[in-house]
Design a protein around this motif. Structure first.
Motif, mmCIF file in Angstrom:
data_model
loop_
_atom_site.group_PDB
_atom_site.id
_atom_site.type_symbol
_atom_site.label_atom_id
_atom_site.label_comp_id
_atom_site.label_asym_id
_atom_site.label_seq_id
_atom_site.Cartn_x
_atom_site.Cartn_y
_atom_site.Cartn_z
ATOM 1 N N LEU A 1 84.256 58.634 96.386
ATOM 2 C CA LEU A 1 83.744 59.144 95.161
ATOM 3 C C LEU A 1 83.513 60.836 95.387
ATOM 4 N N ARG A 2 83.223 61.194 96.430
ATOM 5 C CA ARG A 2 83.008 62.521 96.521
ATOM 6 C C ARG A 2 84.268 63.376 96.218
ATOM 7 N N GLU A 3 85.343 62.911 96.925
ATOM 8 C CA GLU A 3 86.695 63.668 96.678
ATOM 9 C C GLU A 3 87.077 63.471 95.223
ATOM 10 N N ASN B 1 90.942 53.024 91.933
ATOM 11 C CA ASN B 1 90.715 52.276 91.072
ATOM 12 C C ASN B 1 89.759 52.860 89.764
ATOM 13 N N SER B 2 90.345 54.093 89.412
ATOM 14 C CA SER B 2 89.505 54.670 88.259
ATOM 15 C C SER B 2 89.693 54.260 87.110
ATOM 16 N N ALA C 1 80.284 49.891 89.144
ATOM 17 C CA ALA C 1 80.775 49.277 90.409
ATOM 18 C C ALA C 1 81.093 50.301 91.336
ATOM 19 N N LEU C 2 81.835 51.110 90.909
ATOM 20 C CA LEU C 2 82.319 52.284 92.009
ATOM 21 C C LEU C 2 80.915 52.987 92.665
ATOM 22 N N LEU C 3 79.943 53.221 91.658
ATOM 23 C CA LEU C 3 78.741 54.004 92.158
ATOM 24 C C LEU C 3 77.850 53.219 93.124
ATOM 25 N N ARG C 4 77.748 51.963 92.743
ATOM 26 C CA ARG C 4 76.815 50.796 93.438
ATOM 27 C C ARG C 4 77.794 50.731 94.940
ATOM 28 N N SER C 5 79.089 50.586 94.882
ATOM 29 C CA SER C 5 79.712 50.535 96.025
ATOM 30 C C SER C 5 79.477 51.693 97.042
ATOM 31 N N PHE D 1 92.894 59.128 102.302
ATOM 32 C CA PHE D 1 92.135 59.761 101.470
ATOM 33 C C PHE D 1 90.567 59.886 102.138
ATOM 34 N N ALA D 2 90.142 58.931 102.440
ATOM 35 C CA ALA D 2 88.717 59.060 103.092
ATOM 36 C C ALA D 2 88.558 59.741 104.396
#
Length: 212
Positions: free
Chosen positions: A123-125, A66-67, A108-112, A26-27
């Motif tokens: 996150l962009r996808e 991990n949404s 946590a996702l945003l910080r990562s 995905f990345a």
């Protein structure tokens, strides 16, 4: 609020191998370019096993991210109603998730994503394919304008999340959610349905240039 999509029972090592392969594919390829077959090949398993554990590609993507929520279960409340108020509804739903107990996973996702390039790509996808694209398609916008409109909405929402939940800039961090709905909602609405200025060439931003 919708809970995260559950995972079917299976061997933890096999499931984790599929998730790791999914994050990589995905990345590297994006959501649209990724395929269950490619993910299965990366995990060294049969594609049917990927479907068995995770169901659809959408469900696998949410598991790989991990949404904490499934946008398909949250967006109907955003899309249902007057199109002229969709900006406010989107901001309200967004804040409702982040202000809830599951919001810590989003932080946590945003910080990562700030320090990890692959997480930033995921996150962009997630934003573009799972949230913004569905809103834009619902509004039936001009395809030439849709990419710019969608990216502007994403920038507004992520900027709001950064200021309220990560940097915790006051008073944005502590004002009632409805205050932000009333102030940020009209901006998101303008990005979605307002006039989009053309560039110096007269083309809409986001529209490819005509071949020479």
């Amino acid at each position: 609020m919708a809970g995260r999509t559950g995972r079917r029972a299976g061997k933890p090592d096999t499931r984790e191998s599929i998730l790791e392969a999914a994050r990589t594919v995905f990345a590297e390829r994006g959501f649209d370019g990724a395929s269950i077959r490619a993910i299965a090949a990366g995990a060294g398993v049969d594609p049917a096993l990927v479907h068995h554990y995770f169901g659809t590609k959408d469900q696998l993507f949410l598991a790989a991210m991990n949404s904490p929520v499934d946008p398909r279960e949250v967006l109907p409340q955003v899309l249902d109603g007057d199109p002229d108020d969709i900006g406010a509804r989107l901001v309200r739903a967004f804040l409702g998730i982040w202000d809830s107990p599951v919001g810590s996973a989003g932080v946590a996702l945003l910080r990562s994503g700030l320090t990890n390039d692959w997480t930033a790509r995921l996150l962009r996808e997630f934003l573009t394919t799972q949230v913004i694209r569905r809103v834009v398609q619902h509004l039936d916008l001009d395809p030439a304008e849709a990419p710019l409109r969608g990216s502007l909405v994403a920038s507004q929402m992520i900027g709001l999340a950064m200021m309220r939940y990560v940097i915790r800039l006051e008073p944005v961090a502590s004002v009632p959610a409805e205050t932000l709905v009333a102030t940020v909602g009209p901006t998101v609405q303008r990005y979605l349905t307002g006039n989009v200025p053309t560039g110096p060439s007269g083309r809409h931003p986001g529209r490819p240039a005509a071949p020479a």
